[in-house]
Design an enzyme around this catalytic site. Sequence first.
Site, PDB file in Angstrom:
ATOM      1  N   GLU A  93      10.377  -4.708   4.735  1.00  0.00           N
ATOM      2  CA  GLU A  93      10.454  -6.113   4.309  1.00  0.00           C
ATOM      3  C   GLU A  93      10.217  -6.232   2.806  1.00  0.00           C
ATOM      4  OE1 GLU A  93       8.733  -4.947   6.864  1.00  0.00           O
ATOM      5  OE2 GLU A  93       8.716  -6.359   8.563  1.00  0.00           O
TER       6      GLU A  93
ATOM      7  N   HIS B 290      -5.952 -33.355  16.964  1.00  0.00           N
ATOM      8  CA  HIS B 290      -4.859 -34.237  17.402  1.00  0.00           C
ATOM      9  C   HIS B 290      -3.709 -33.429  17.966  1.00  0.00           C
ATOM     10  CE1 HIS B 290      -6.872 -37.746  15.726  1.00  0.00           C
ATOM     11  NE2 HIS B 290      -7.319 -36.881  14.825  1.00  0.00           N
TER      12      HIS B 290
ATOM     13  N   LYS C  32       0.848  -1.201   0.000  1.00  0.00           N
ATOM     14  CA  LYS C  32       0.000   0.000   0.000  1.00  0.00           C
ATOM     15  C   LYS C  32       0.882   1.250   0.000  1.00  0.00           C
ATOM     16  CE  LYS C  32      -3.442   2.453   2.723  1.00  0.00           C
ATOM     17  NZ  LYS C  32      -4.410   2.448   3.821  1.00  0.00           N
TER      18      LYS C  32
ATOM     19  N   GLY D 273      -4.939  -1.626   4.881  1.00  0.00           N
ATOM     20  CA  GLY D 273      -4.131  -2.759   4.411  1.00  0.00           C
ATOM     21  C   GLY D 273      -4.825  -4.097   4.621  1.00  0.00           C
ATOM     22  N   ARG D 274      -5.400  -4.300   5.810  1.00  0.00           N
ATOM     23  CA  ARG D 274      -6.027  -5.592   6.107  1.00  0.00           C
ATOM     24  C   ARG D 274      -7.401  -5.743   5.464  1.00  0.00           C
ATOM     25  NH1 ARG D 274      -5.003  -2.361  10.257  1.00  0.00           N
ATOM     26  NH2 ARG D 274      -6.698  -1.470  11.482  1.00  0.00           N
TER      27      ARG D 274
ATOM     28  N   GLU E 135      -5.297  -6.553  14.587  1.00  0.00           N
ATOM     29  CA  GLU E 135      -4.734  -5.255  14.206  1.00  0.00           C
ATOM     30  C   GLU E 135      -5.834  -4.179  14.235  1.00  0.00           C
ATOM     31  OE1 GLU E 135      -2.877  -4.132  10.207  1.00  0.00           O
ATOM     32  OE2 GLU E 135      -1.073  -4.585  11.341  1.00  0.00           O
TER      33      GLU E 135
ATOM     34  N   LYS F 246       9.157  -0.706  14.309  1.00  0.00           N
ATOM     35  CA  LYS F 246       9.771  -0.324  13.024  1.00  0.00           C
ATOM     36  C   LYS F 246      10.861   0.725  13.259  1.00  0.00           C
ATOM     37  CE  LYS F 246       5.563  -0.909  10.226  1.00  0.00           C
ATOM     38  NZ  LYS F 246       4.581  -0.268   9.369  1.00  0.00           N
TER      39      LYS F 246
HETATM   40  O1  F6P Z   1       2.980  -2.784   9.795  1.00  0.00           O
HETATM   41  C1  F6P Z   1       1.633  -3.065   9.645  1.00  0.00           C
HETATM   42  C2  F6P Z   1       1.173  -2.762   8.246  1.00  0.00           C
HETATM   43  O2  F6P Z   1       1.089  -1.396   8.047  1.00  0.00           O
HETATM   44  C3  F6P Z   1      -0.166  -3.428   7.960  1.00  0.00           C
HETATM   45  O3  F6P Z   1      -1.237  -2.686   8.417  1.00  0.00           O
HETATM   46  C4  F6P Z   1      -0.093  -3.576   6.488  1.00  0.00           C
HETATM   47  O4  F6P Z   1      -1.045  -4.487   6.008  1.00  0.00           O
HETATM   48  C5  F6P Z   1       1.325  -4.039   6.313  1.00  0.00           C
HETATM   49  O5  F6P Z   1       2.048  -3.303   7.275  1.00  0.00           O
HETATM   50  C6  F6P Z   1       1.917  -3.834   4.948  1.00  0.00           C
HETATM   51  O6  F6P Z   1       1.896  -2.498   4.567  1.00  0.00           O
HETATM   52  P1  F6P Z   1       2.124  -2.090   3.055  1.00  0.00           P
HETATM   53  O7  F6P Z   1       1.036  -2.698   2.248  1.00  0.00           O
HETATM   54  O8  F6P Z   1       2.077  -0.598   3.043  1.00  0.00           O
HETATM   55  O9  F6P Z   1       3.474  -2.618   2.621  1.00  0.00           O
END
Ligand code: F6P
Length: 512
Positions: A204, A372, A198, A255-256, A341, A481
């Site tokens: 990452e 199990h 987003k 995002g979610r 979240e 972060k």
């Molecule tokens: O760190 C949490 C978050 O902001 C989530 O809310 C989001 O889904 C995820 O990181 C990834 O964010 P992006 O889509 O901006 O890379």
Amino acid sequence: MTRPRCDQTAAWGALGQHFESKGGRLDLREAFRSDADRFEALSQQAPHVFADLSKNLVDTATQALLLDMARECRLEDHRDAMFAGEPINNTEQRAVKHWLLRVPKGASRDADAAEVHATLDAMLAYAEQVRGDTAITDIVNIGIGGSDLGPQMAVAALAEFVLPGKRFHFVSNVDGHELAGVLRQLQPQSTLFLIASKTFTTIETMTNARSARAWFEGQGGTDVARHFAALTTNVAAAREFGIATTFGFWDWVGGRYSMWSAIGLPIAIAIGAAGFRQLLAGAHEMDRHFATAPLASNLPVRLGLLDLWYRNFHGFTSRSIAPYHSALRRLPAYLQQLEMESNGKRVDAQGGLLSMATSPVLWGEPGTNGQHAYFQMLHQGTDVVPVEFIAVKQALHDLPGHHSQLLANVLAQAQALMSGKATEGGHKHFPGNRPSTFFLLERLDPSSLGALLALYEHRVFVSGSLWGINSFDQWGVELGKVLAKDIAPRLDSGDVSGLDASTAGLLRRLYR
Ligand code: F6P
């Protein structure tokens, strides 16, 4: 718009009294014995999802008081404000309009509707082009959180609908073992990388995207434009990264809540444009149900109220998700982000400290595997954990015997949790009276999956709204972060100045 919080209502006090006087001691076995209509009264068919709530610890008085609380909290006003596009995400001054992504063309007067459909059409045309491109065999989604969990969960859930000849990979972790493991299986000329973020700043995703591009070029790959596409609200950053093919979305998609947007491209490539439209349509049907059904027969509302009853009056700290369908194996992880979240907050939308508990811990694994492993604790442990069973009536395979075994097990587990076994004492005693909800889908397909996910989204809205929190921000992810940014260069320099003794001690051990 300030609305009363659940703990500021008269119904809250009445619920507390009712819990103490008898509501907290409800015995499910007795409730079924004394009310022949309990199943009928506490189950309902919502779009694509049948829900049996009758094995939950509620009586008529509890339900009536919970509904009073929803009314006092002006839940419907809040819901209507979301569907009217008001900036209900107040800490970020944003509207919350993931539902708009699912409204059919021409059916909304929202100012963004035309752009939503133009982007959807372009993205689905691209998905069809990729599906028809037999030279592309591997699609690698690079994203994390909401830019990973939804598409990953849905591609697995809809495996029976996925185009043969395409393999889907999901890389989220900054741990290079994950990307390296995937890259080993790939050839640059047959791979399409989708960089899903987003913000297009997430460390990452950017680290993985840079490594993927370096690998692509290092392996002799040419034509980045053909082999990389970006899914983002930050199209400018994607272009700067060197990606020409971009599909955008908007800051009013959390995002979610974003798998319905361009973030859903891997799903669209997997199941095709028509399948993706069915997914959206199923979710839209649930949106309409949530927007219009009276509170007492509004399934997301009933579930959200139950969540408050369990969390704030019974004090249950977690909820277990048990999908009896192996293709739903990533659903618990998806729902963890969606609910925890969204509602893992300790202050209300105005920043005031809350006096009651909010999001429970969500966890789970597909059945029958969980049986199990940890079901022992669910049946005989000291904590009561409400369980959510998800069963699917029709199987899409033709192996004889399996599906009836699966269905027998899901019914038996719900039954055993409730009934218990009192005849033998000690180790063989099952206390029973352990609550569960049972969701039943006719079959697992794009429309029913869409409806099920929208049901969960709205249920999270309901509990968050009653708690008075902003379910659409996530400030709690920021501190880690910032600290990681400070620590990263120290791993190269060995500098531990200003760190606490534990972090310093560990860093010295990790310093090479
Ligand atoms: O760190 C949490 C978050 O902001 C989530 O809310 C989001 O889904 C995820 O990181 C990834 O964010 P992006 O889509 O901006 O890379």
